[in-house]
Design a protein around this motif. Structure first.
Motif, mmCIF file in Angstrom:
data_model
loop_
_atom_site.group_PDB
_atom_site.id
_atom_site.type_symbol
_atom_site.label_atom_id
_atom_site.label_comp_id
_atom_site.label_asym_id
_atom_site.label_seq_id
_atom_site.Cartn_x
_atom_site.Cartn_y
_atom_site.Cartn_z
ATOM 1 N N PHE A 23 38.951 26.916 34.174
ATOM 2 C CA PHE A 23 39.450 28.262 34.405
ATOM 3 C C PHE A 23 39.105 28.728 35.813
ATOM 4 N N VAL A 24 37.915 28.378 36.275
ATOM 5 C CA VAL A 24 37.500 28.782 37.617
ATOM 6 C C VAL A 24 38.377 28.122 38.667
ATOM 7 N N LEU A 25 38.801 26.875 38.398
ATOM 8 C CA LEU A 25 39.595 26.154 39.368
ATOM 9 C C LEU A 25 40.979 26.745 39.555
ATOM 10 N N PHE A 26 41.608 27.277 38.496
ATOM 11 C CA PHE A 26 42.967 27.757 38.645
ATOM 12 C C PHE A 26 43.011 29.220 39.052
ATOM 13 N N VAL A 27 41.924 29.952 38.928
ATOM 14 C CA VAL A 27 41.944 31.374 39.242
ATOM 15 C C VAL A 27 40.623 31.765 39.885
ATOM 16 N N ARG A 28 40.699 32.637 40.838
ATOM 17 C CA ARG A 28 39.473 33.139 41.435
ATOM 18 C C ARG A 28 39.503 34.662 41.417
ATOM 19 N N THR A 29 38.377 35.280 41.287
ATOM 20 C CA THR A 29 38.290 36.729 41.236
ATOM 21 C C THR A 29 37.666 37.231 42.527
ATOM 22 N N GLY A 36 36.473 48.707 44.288
ATOM 23 C CA GLY A 36 35.530 48.007 43.413
ATOM 24 C C GLY A 36 36.220 47.229 42.313
ATOM 25 N N ASN A 37 37.574 47.231 42.294
ATOM 26 C CA ASN A 37 38.309 46.507 41.267
ATOM 27 C C ASN A 37 38.374 45.025 41.605
ATOM 28 N N ALA A 38 38.394 44.195 40.586
ATOM 29 C CA ALA A 38 38.495 42.758 40.788
ATOM 30 C C ALA A 38 39.963 42.347 40.842
ATOM 31 N N GLN A 39 40.290 41.368 41.671
ATOM 32 C CA GLN A 39 41.653 40.857 41.776
ATOM 33 C C GLN A 39 41.690 39.427 41.263
ATOM 34 N N THR A 40 42.624 39.142 40.387
ATOM 35 C CA THR A 40 42.805 37.799 39.863
ATOM 36 C C THR A 40 43.859 37.093 40.706
ATOM 37 N N VAL A 41 43.516 35.905 41.200
ATOM 38 C CA VAL A 41 44.423 35.140 42.055
ATOM 39 C C VAL A 41 44.741 33.805 41.381
ATOM 40 N N MET A 61 57.957 36.366 44.631
ATOM 41 C CA MET A 61 57.272 36.525 43.349
ATOM 42 C C MET A 61 55.849 37.022 43.559
ATOM 43 N N LYS A 62 55.175 36.458 44.535
ATOM 44 C CA LYS A 62 53.806 36.877 44.858
ATOM 45 C C LYS A 62 53.777 38.364 45.224
ATOM 46 N N THR A 63 54.699 38.776 46.092
ATOM 47 C CA THR A 63 54.762 40.193 46.521
ATOM 48 C C THR A 63 55.058 41.110 45.353
ATOM 49 N N ARG A 64 56.032 40.729 44.526
ATOM 50 C CA ARG A 64 56.418 41.571 43.386
ATOM 51 C C ARG A 64 55.298 41.656 42.357
ATOM 52 N N LEU A 65 54.581 40.556 42.139
ATOM 53 C CA LEU A 65 53.476 40.580 41.178
ATOM 54 C C LEU A 65 52.372 41.516 41.656
ATOM 55 N N GLU A 66 52.103 41.492 42.939
ATOM 56 C CA GLU A 66 51.092 42.392 43.500
ATOM 57 C C GLU A 66 51.530 43.855 43.370
ATOM 58 N N GLU A 67 52.839 44.101 43.562
ATOM 59 C CA GLU A 67 53.363 45.457 43.435
ATOM 60 C C GLU A 67 53.298 45.939 41.986
ATOM 61 N N LEU A 68 53.740 45.100 41.065
ATOM 62 C CA LEU A 68 53.768 45.466 39.647
ATOM 63 C C LEU A 68 52.365 45.705 39.091
ATOM 64 N N SER A 69 51.411 44.931 39.589
ATOM 65 C CA SER A 69 50.037 45.029 39.074
ATOM 66 C C SER A 69 49.147 45.941 39.911
ATOM 67 N N SER A 70 49.744 46.597 40.906
ATOM 68 C CA SER A 70 48.973 47.458 41.824
ATOM 69 C C SER A 70 47.817 46.681 42.463
ATOM 70 N N GLY A 71 48.092 45.427 42.792
ATOM 71 C CA GLY A 71 47.112 44.607 43.487
ATOM 72 C C GLY A 71 46.106 43.897 42.593
ATOM 73 N N GLN A 72 46.228 44.073 41.282
ATOM 74 C CA GLN A 72 45.266 43.433 40.375
ATOM 75 C C GLN A 72 45.462 41.921 40.288
ATOM 76 N N SER A 74 47.433 38.408 41.978
ATOM 77 C CA SER A 74 48.130 37.818 43.115
ATOM 78 C C SER A 74 48.244 36.311 42.914
ATOM 79 N N ILE A 75 48.922 35.656 43.859
ATOM 80 C CA ILE A 75 49.145 34.216 43.778
ATOM 81 C C ILE A 75 48.815 33.586 45.123
ATOM 82 N N ASP A 76 48.055 32.507 45.101
ATOM 83 C CA ASP A 76 47.847 31.669 46.283
ATOM 84 C C ASP A 76 48.816 30.498 46.183
ATOM 85 N N ILE A 77 49.677 30.342 47.196
ATOM 86 C CA ILE A 77 50.694 29.289 47.165
ATOM 87 C C ILE A 77 50.286 28.146 48.095
#
Length: 339
Positions: A23-29, A36-41, A61-72, A74-77
């Motif tokens: 889980f740590v490998l596919f996503v980082r917080t 102070g909010n955490a972001q899932t990438v 998709m990355k931009t839209r996901l960040e917009e929809l989630s208010s920055g919560q 994101s995606i690293d490509i």
């Protein structure tokens, strides 16, 4: 505390750490800053270059996901196969060390046999029929077929029609393929298709194809126009045949392990962003195809418009003798869909 008990407790702790490592490998917080909010990438790896329409769609998709989630969220490509080949990335999805990847439906045959229906030659009457199928019930059901293999499809990307191109002589009719070694994807359906048309299919990794063409390992290949020009295959092959034998879509696949750990709201945001990226990529693809045609001709490539019925006739027995019963049923359903 005795040493044996201490070792036992240490072993339990280590086991717990290893169990969560995927889980740590596919996503980082990340700490998002003052809020102070955490972001899932989420990590997304693919083999295309950054100028490809699919990569550009992923950036949307990355931009839209960040917009929809208010920055919560994101995606690293990671483009350019830096995380491995298509098959390697799919395997990383299965073990949960990668969140998403782009793969061809042909590659997915090795994981989801029903996907072979997309590689059947001349299964689609035209582009409109193709989009009606993949955006309809059949296409959406196929995206969900990989759950047992820990894979989940999010959306389709247009990869155009696949056509033959060659070095020494043009391919104007099926008989011209006789004696020619044609590069194909590692797909049993693609291999059977070239055999049925009289050629000698040769599976070679996409990244190795330019060298294989230049060195004469193969006499030609088959793909869409943008891929042909983007990878400069026009430097070696000066004959391109518009026979349109297949329309094999690209698919944005996600690790089911990752998907199942996401909050339902995050899943909804991700699906919305993915579908919007699919629509955007389809528009880009049409533009890129027109540009690719002009580029190929400017580089001295002769474009041949041919009688596709002659090619379709060669593979008709193949379509009448589909071994996999599920693929056979799907092919029948597709043929029955009206435009």
């Amino acid at each position: 505390m005795s040493k044996s008990i201490s070792y036992f407790i240490s072993g339990l702790l280590l086991g717990g750490l290893l169990a969560t490592l995927g889980f740590v490998l596919f996503v980082r917080t990340l700490d998002s800053g003052e809020s102070g909010n955490a972001q899932t990438v989420l990590k997304l790896g693919h083999g295309l270059d950054t100028g490809h329409p699919v990569h550009k769609a992923m950036e949307l998709m990355k931009t839209r996901l960040e917009e929809l989630s208010s920055g919560q969220i994101s995606i690293d490509i990671y483009p350019g196969a830096v995380l491995g080949s298509e098959t390697q990335c799919i395997e990383q999805l299965q073990n949960g060390s990668l969140a998403m990847t782009k793969t061809s439906a042909a590659t997915m045959e090795n994981f989801i046999p029903q996907m072979a229906v997309f590689s059947l030659p001349y299964i689609f009457r035209d582009e409109n029929h193709y989009w009606k199928v993949i955006n309809g019930e059949i296409g959406q059901e196929l995206l969900a077929q990989g759950e047992e293999k820990l894979l989940r499809g999010l959306c389709y990307y247009d990869a155009g029609s696949r056509n033959f191109y060659s070095k020494s002589r043009p391919i104007k009719k099926p008989d011209d393929l006789k004696g020619m070694k044609i590069r194909v994807m590692n797909s049993s359906t693609a291999i059977d298709m070239v055999k049925a048309m009289g050629g000698s299919p040769t599976p070679i990794a996409w990244g190795e194809l330019y060298s294989a063409l230049a060195q004469g390992t193969v006499d030609g290949a088959e793909n869409n126009l943008p891929s042909f020009t983007t990878n400069k295959h026009y430097e070696v092959c000066k004959h391109f045949t518009l026979n349109g034998h297949t329309r094999v879509p690209d698919i944005l696949m996600m690790s089911a392990k990752v998907w199942n750990k996401l909050d339902p709201q995050v899943r909804d945001w991700l699906l919305i962003a993915a579908r919007e990226s699919s629509d955007f990529q389809r528009e880009l693809w049409q533009q890129e195809t027109a540009i690719a045609l002009e580029k190929a001709e400017s580089e001295g490539v002769t474009i041949y418009e041919v009688d596709t019925e002659a090619f379709a006739a060669k593979v008709k027995p193949m379509l009448q003798n589909i071994g996999n019963s599920d693929v056979r049923k799907l092919a029948k359903k597709i043929k029955a869909i009206n435009e």
